[in-house]
Scaffold this active site. Structure first.
Site, mmCIF file in Angstrom:
data_model
loop_
_atom_site.group_PDB
_atom_site.id
_atom_site.type_symbol
_atom_site.label_atom_id
_atom_site.label_comp_id
_atom_site.label_asym_id
_atom_site.label_seq_id
_atom_site.Cartn_x
_atom_site.Cartn_y
_atom_site.Cartn_z
ATOM 1 N N ARG A 29 18.187 2.878 -8.115
ATOM 2 C CA ARG A 29 19.248 2.071 -8.719
ATOM 3 C C ARG A 29 19.239 2.134 -10.249
ATOM 4 O O ARG A 29 20.227 1.819 -10.888
ATOM 5 C CB ARG A 29 19.121 0.627 -8.268
ATOM 6 C CG ARG A 29 19.371 0.419 -6.796
ATOM 7 C CD ARG A 29 19.107 -1.034 -6.385
ATOM 8 N NE ARG A 29 19.215 -1.221 -4.970
ATOM 9 C CZ ARG A 29 18.215 -1.081 -4.112
ATOM 10 N NH1 ARG A 29 17.014 -0.754 -4.534
ATOM 11 N NH2 ARG A 29 18.406 -1.262 -2.820
ATOM 12 N N LYS A 73 30.587 -5.006 -2.103
ATOM 13 C CA LYS A 73 29.645 -6.120 -1.961
ATOM 14 C C LYS A 73 29.137 -6.587 -3.317
ATOM 15 O O LYS A 73 29.133 -7.780 -3.614
ATOM 16 C CB LYS A 73 28.467 -5.741 -1.079
ATOM 17 C CG LYS A 73 27.508 -6.909 -0.856
ATOM 18 C CD LYS A 73 26.260 -6.508 -0.152
ATOM 19 C CE LYS A 73 25.162 -6.395 -1.177
ATOM 20 N NZ LYS A 73 23.861 -6.093 -0.662
ATOM 21 N N ASP A 92 27.692 -8.042 3.669
ATOM 22 C CA ASP A 92 26.659 -7.051 3.925
ATOM 23 C C ASP A 92 26.421 -7.016 5.431
ATOM 24 O O ASP A 92 27.135 -7.659 6.201
ATOM 25 C CB ASP A 92 25.389 -7.361 3.138
ATOM 26 C CG ASP A 92 24.689 -8.625 3.620
ATOM 27 O OD1 ASP A 92 25.209 -9.307 4.529
ATOM 28 O OD2 ASP A 92 23.618 -8.934 3.095
ATOM 29 N N HIS A 94 24.135 -8.354 7.237
ATOM 30 C CA HIS A 94 23.787 -9.657 7.825
ATOM 31 C C HIS A 94 25.042 -10.490 8.091
ATOM 32 O O HIS A 94 25.213 -11.052 9.180
ATOM 33 C CB HIS A 94 22.842 -10.441 6.904
ATOM 34 C CG HIS A 94 21.527 -9.783 6.697
ATOM 35 N ND1 HIS A 94 20.561 -9.748 7.666
ATOM 36 C CD2 HIS A 94 21.025 -9.119 5.632
ATOM 37 C CE1 HIS A 94 19.512 -9.091 7.204
ATOM 38 N NE2 HIS A 94 19.765 -8.704 5.976
#
Length: 155
Positions: A29, A73, A92, A94
């Protein structure tokens, strides 16, 4: 527990920013963070980010998604938690599973189109604070999953 302040944007524009970010755990990232900060700087820096509070949710998300490494997201997270866009709903895996189990949403791949559809569903169900309803559901779901996981390990 102690907290450290975030460094100023200028830190992320230095030649050692990416390696420092990798070293402290941001991994792959790191390059996206540096590229995003470069873009933010080119667009006007902190003032540009603050200006996104004055536009509607769709425009704010579109602007954020123009940054390297920022998808639906992350854009929704920034809108909800930093830009006063309380109806932004980060989706996401979940939350997608919660929507499938409790809202009758069909399962499948979590595409950008599906993200938008789920965000609209949450907004219809939970109104102008749909993003915070999502945050509660997210936390509640993780807590339940953590409890199930502990029970499985004890067997």
């Amino acid at each position: 527990m102690s907290f450290s302040p975030l460094p100023p944007l200028s830190f992320f524009l230095t030649e050692h920013a990416e390696s420092t970010l990798r070293h402290i755990g941001f991994g792959y990232r790191a390059k996206y963070i540096v590229k995003a900060v470069e873009s933010i700087s080119e667009k006007g820096g902190i003032e540009w980010l603050h200006s996104l509070r004055k536009v509607d949710l769709g425009e704010a998300k579109e602007e954020l998604e123009s940054l390297s490494g920022v998808g639906p997201k992350v854009a929704s997270c920034v809108c909800l938690m930093s830009l006063d866009k309380h109806s932004a709903v980060p989706i996401d895996t979940h939350i997608y599973q919660v929507a499938v189990r409790h809202y009758g949403v069909a399962s499948g791949s979590l595409t950008n189109k599906r993200h938008s559809e789920l965000e609209e569903t949450f907004q219809e169900l939970h109104g102008p604070f749909a993003g915070w309803a999502q945050a509660y559901l997210f936390y509640s779901n993780l807590k339940k999953e953590s409890s199930r996981s502990k029970k499985r390990r004890l067997r």
